[in-house]
Design a protein around this motif. Sequence first.
Motif, PDB file in Angstrom:
ATOM      1  N   ASP A  40       0.822  -1.202   0.000  1.00 25.87           N
ATOM      2  CA  ASP A  40       0.000   0.000   0.000  1.00 25.87           C
ATOM      3  C   ASP A  40       0.863   1.261   0.000  1.00 25.87           C
ATOM      4  OD1 ASP A  40      -2.471  -1.395   0.048  1.00 25.87           O
ATOM      5  OD2 ASP A  40      -2.101  -1.856   2.143  1.00 25.87           O
ATOM      6  N   VAL A  41       1.547   1.476  -1.106  1.00 22.08           N
ATOM      7  CA  VAL A  41       2.383   2.669  -1.301  1.00 22.08           C
ATOM      8  C   VAL A  41       2.093   3.193  -2.703  1.00 22.08           C
ATOM      9  CG1 VAL A  41       4.196   1.887   0.260  1.00 22.08           C
ATOM     10  CG2 VAL A  41       4.320   1.291  -2.156  1.00 22.08           C
ATOM     11  N   PRO A  42       2.444   4.457  -2.981  1.00 27.08           N
ATOM     12  CA  PRO A  42       2.191   4.997  -4.320  1.00 27.08           C
ATOM     13  C   PRO A  42       2.952   4.237  -5.398  1.00 27.08           C
ATOM     14  CG  PRO A  42       2.646   6.744  -2.753  1.00 27.08           C
ATOM     15  CD  PRO A  42       2.971   5.462  -2.057  1.00 27.08           C
ATOM     16  N   GLY A  43       2.482   4.286  -6.599  1.00 29.65           N
ATOM     17  CA  GLY A  43       3.147   3.656  -7.728  1.00 29.65           C
ATOM     18  C   GLY A  43       2.400   2.410  -8.137  1.00 29.65           C
ATOM     19  N   PRO A  44       3.049   1.486  -8.837  1.00 32.77           N
ATOM     20  CA  PRO A  44       4.419   1.578  -9.314  1.00 32.77           C
ATOM     21  C   PRO A  44       4.459   1.878 -10.800  1.00 32.77           C
ATOM     22  CG  PRO A  44       3.716  -0.672  -9.436  1.00 32.77           C
ATOM     23  CD  PRO A  44       2.518   0.148  -9.021  1.00 32.77           C
ATOM     24  N   GLU A  45       5.655   2.042 -11.310  1.00 36.47           N
ATOM     25  CA  GLU A  45       5.854   2.117 -12.741  1.00 36.47           C
ATOM     26  C   GLU A  45       6.155   0.704 -13.263  1.00 36.47           C
ATOM     27  OE1 GLU A  45       5.280   4.832 -14.359  1.00 36.47           O
ATOM     28  OE2 GLU A  45       5.010   6.032 -12.535  1.00 36.47           O
ATOM     29  N   TYR A  46       6.090   0.567 -14.568  1.00 37.90           N
ATOM     30  CA  TYR A  46       6.316  -0.733 -15.208  1.00 37.90           C
ATOM     31  C   TYR A  46       7.639  -1.343 -14.759  1.00 37.90           C
ATOM     32  CZ  TYR A  46       6.428  -4.053 -19.175  1.00 37.90           C
ATOM     33  OH  TYR A  46       6.473  -5.173 -19.966  1.00 37.90           O
ATOM     34  N   GLU A  47       8.695  -0.537 -14.792  1.00 34.66           N
ATOM     35  CA  GLU A  47      10.023  -1.045 -14.427  1.00 34.66           C
ATOM     36  C   GLU A  47      10.081  -1.449 -12.955  1.00 34.66           C
ATOM     37  OE1 GLU A  47      12.614  -1.776 -16.295  1.00 34.66           O
ATOM     38  OE2 GLU A  47      11.441  -1.258 -18.069  1.00 34.66           O
ATOM     39  N   ASP A  48       9.264  -0.819 -12.109  1.00 38.21           N
ATOM     40  CA  ASP A  48       9.251  -1.184 -10.690  1.00 38.21           C
ATOM     41  C   ASP A  48       8.802  -2.631 -10.507  1.00 38.21           C
ATOM     42  OD1 ASP A  48      10.027   1.397 -10.027  1.00 38.21           O
ATOM     43  OD2 ASP A  48       7.953   2.088  -9.781  1.00 38.21           O
ATOM     44  N   ILE A  49       7.841  -3.047 -11.325  1.00 37.51           N
ATOM     45  CA  ILE A  49       7.356  -4.421 -11.242  1.00 37.51           C
ATOM     46  C   ILE A  49       8.480  -5.387 -11.604  1.00 37.51           C
ATOM     47  CG2 ILE A  49       5.680  -6.091 -12.094  1.00 37.51           C
ATOM     48  CD1 ILE A  49       4.428  -3.815 -10.511  1.00 37.51           C
ATOM     49  N   LEU A  50       9.169  -5.101 -12.698  1.00 40.19           N
ATOM     50  CA  LEU A  50      10.262  -5.974 -13.122  1.00 40.19           C
ATOM     51  C   LEU A  50      11.358  -6.030 -12.064  1.00 40.19           C
ATOM     52  CD1 LEU A  50      10.569  -4.906 -16.878  1.00 40.19           C
ATOM     53  CD2 LEU A  50       9.175  -6.739 -15.881  1.00 40.19           C
ATOM     54  N   GLN A  51      11.659  -4.888 -11.452  1.00 40.61           N
ATOM     55  CA  GLN A  51      12.691  -4.867 -10.415  1.00 40.61           C
ATOM     56  C   GLN A  51      12.242  -5.611  -9.168  1.00 40.61           C
ATOM     57  OE1 GLN A  51      14.068  -0.872  -9.663  1.00 40.61           O
ATOM     58  NE2 GLN A  51      14.473  -0.469 -11.835  1.00 40.61           N
ATOM     59  N   ALA A  52      10.961  -5.509  -8.846  1.00 41.52           N
ATOM     60  CA  ALA A  52      10.446  -6.225  -7.679  1.00 41.52           C
ATOM     61  C   ALA A  52      10.586  -7.729  -7.874  1.00 41.52           C
ATOM     62  CB  ALA A  52       8.984  -5.857  -7.432  1.00 41.52           C
ATOM     63  N   VAL A  53      10.264  -8.204  -9.067  1.00 39.84           N
ATOM     64  CA  VAL A  53      10.376  -9.637  -9.340  1.00 39.84           C
ATOM     65  C   VAL A  53      11.838 -10.063  -9.360  1.00 39.84           C
ATOM     66  CG1 VAL A  53       9.880 -11.456 -11.022  1.00 39.84           C
ATOM     67  CG2 VAL A  53       8.190  -9.665 -10.565  1.00 39.84           C
ATOM     68  N   ASP A  54      12.704  -9.208  -9.900  1.00 41.29           N
ATOM     69  CA  ASP A  54      14.133  -9.511  -9.874  1.00 41.29           C
ATOM     70  C   ASP A  54      14.621  -9.652  -8.436  1.00 41.29           C
ATOM     71  OD1 ASP A  54      16.713  -9.798 -11.315  1.00 41.29           O
ATOM     72  OD2 ASP A  54      17.233  -7.987 -10.196  1.00 41.29           O
ATOM     73  N   GLY A  55      14.093  -8.817  -7.537  1.00 42.92           N
ATOM     74  CA  GLY A  55      14.440  -8.936  -6.126  1.00 42.92           C
ATOM     75  C   GLY A  55      13.984 -10.263  -5.544  1.00 42.92           C
ATOM     76  N   CYS A  56      12.788 -10.710  -5.925  1.00 43.59           N
ATOM     77  CA  CYS A  56      12.296 -12.020  -5.472  1.00 43.59           C
ATOM     78  C   CYS A  56      13.253 -13.127  -5.905  1.00 43.59           C
ATOM     79  CB  CYS A  56      10.908 -12.300  -6.026  1.00 43.59           C
ATOM     80  SG  CYS A  56       9.585 -11.256  -5.373  1.00 43.59           S
ATOM     81  N   LEU A  57      13.655 -13.086  -7.171  1.00 44.28           N
ATOM     82  CA  LEU A  57      14.537 -14.126  -7.693  1.00 44.28           C
ATOM     83  C   LEU A  57      15.886 -14.110  -6.988  1.00 44.28           C
ATOM     84  CD1 LEU A  57      13.825 -13.762 -11.526  1.00 44.28           C
ATOM     85  CD2 LEU A  57      12.804 -15.383  -9.925  1.00 44.28           C
ATOM     86  N   ARG A  59      16.538 -13.045  -3.938  1.00 45.73           N
ATOM     87  CA  ARG A  59      16.398 -13.550  -2.563  1.00 45.73           C
ATOM     88  C   ARG A  59      16.220 -15.068  -2.554  1.00 45.73           C
ATOM     89  NH1 ARG A  59      13.685  -8.640  -2.397  1.00 45.73           N
ATOM     90  NH2 ARG A  59      11.667  -9.606  -2.891  1.00 45.73           N
ATOM     91  N   LEU A  60      15.485 -15.583  -3.515  1.00 46.97           N
ATOM     92  CA  LEU A  60      15.302 -17.028  -3.599  1.00 46.97           C
ATOM     93  C   LEU A  60      16.550 -17.746  -4.100  1.00 46.97           C
ATOM     94  CD1 LEU A  60      11.709 -17.006  -5.120  1.00 46.97           C
ATOM     95  CD2 LEU A  60      12.327 -18.059  -2.927  1.00 46.97           C
ATOM     96  N   GLY A  61      17.408 -17.009  -4.785  1.00 39.98           N
ATOM     97  CA  GLY A  61      18.619 -17.611  -5.330  1.00 39.98           C
ATOM     98  C   GLY A  61      18.346 -18.474  -6.549  1.00 39.98           C
ATOM     99  N   VAL A  62      17.368 -18.058  -7.358  1.00 41.23           N
ATOM    100  CA  VAL A  62      17.001 -18.815  -8.559  1.00 41.23           C
ATOM    101  C   VAL A  62      16.952 -17.867  -9.753  1.00 41.23           C
ATOM    102  CG1 VAL A  62      15.684 -20.530  -7.244  1.00 41.23           C
ATOM    103  CG2 VAL A  62      14.508 -18.501  -8.159  1.00 41.23           C
ATOM    104  N   GLU A  63      16.992 -18.433 -10.929  1.00 39.62           N
ATOM    105  CA  GLU A  63      16.895 -17.627 -12.149  1.00 39.62           C
ATOM    106  C   GLU A  63      15.464 -17.469 -12.623  1.00 39.62           C
ATOM    107  OE1 GLU A  63      19.464 -19.271 -15.090  1.00 39.62           O
ATOM    108  OE2 GLU A  63      21.307 -18.826 -13.979  1.00 39.62           O
ATOM    109  N   THR A  64      14.633 -18.425 -12.285  1.00 42.21           N
ATOM    110  CA  THR A  64      13.235 -18.399 -12.713  1.00 42.21           C
ATOM    111  C   THR A  64      12.363 -18.976 -11.598  1.00 42.21           C
ATOM    112  OG1 THR A  64      13.324 -20.610 -13.709  1.00 42.21           O
ATOM    113  CG2 THR A  64      13.862 -18.743 -15.139  1.00 42.21           C
TER     114      THR A  64
END
Length: 270
Positions: free
Chosen positions: A73-90, A92-97
């Motif tokens: 529940d914060v302002p945003g996001p932009e398209y690139e923010d979504i991609l960066q958020a998912v990159d952060g998930c990967l 942290r999980l230590g996986v490529e996909t």
Amino acid sequence: MDIAEPFRLGLGTYTSAGDENCTQSVATALDVGYRHVDTAQVYGNEESVGEGIRQSSVPRKDIFLATKTVHHDVPGPEYEDILQAVDGCLQRLGVETVELLYVHWPTGIYDPAVTLPAFDELYDTGTIGHIGVSNFEPHQLDEAREILDAPIFAHQVEMHPLLQQDELRAYAQRHDHTLVAYAPIARGEVFDVPELTTIADKHGVSEAQVSLAWLLEKDVVPIPKASSEAHLRENFEARSLSLDTEDIEQIDAIEQEERLIDPDRAPWNQ
């Protein structure tokens, strides 16, 4: 939708702290036989889940890994923010996909016109194997289906004998996606439901196993959380419990209804 066996019953990790206990639970679950592991960015345990996967004896290619993002529940996001958020998930999980990525809640920063095309890009590049949504109402599912190029593979919602989700289950069958049930034993409340106790006694099993078997009979994928090896094994053994027609009808007829996860921001409260 035909449910592949590795995906049919999974390990939920909600509220599992990002520590050695979570890591051990994931590693033990995989060694017990689980192949579907579910986590989320907001759980704060993706590092521990990833470490559990690495510590298990199961090859990564045999594991169906799901995570969730973008509902804060914060302002945003932009398209690139979504991609960066998912990159952060990967990372942290230590996986490529990951095999499955969910939109966690259709609230907060979720903007279907921004979020869903970003998920499509991740799907097209192979970064995610499938697209899922979580906690959506039917009109939001309709909207998502109109925007997405890729199919919706799964919809994750709270579901158990005290919240049977008839409408969403019918929607899933009609539009060929899988319903995934979190809190599938109603955070332990199934042990206090007389109908489930009667059925459990009849089969010589636990009420939790009856609840999980009922969901499986409905072609729903439960993702129970458990930490001890005994409970992990007990939940996993629900896959082999066969409920008869009388059992199913008795559970279907339960009139008590209780939603356990019910934040003010939830779409059904708007």
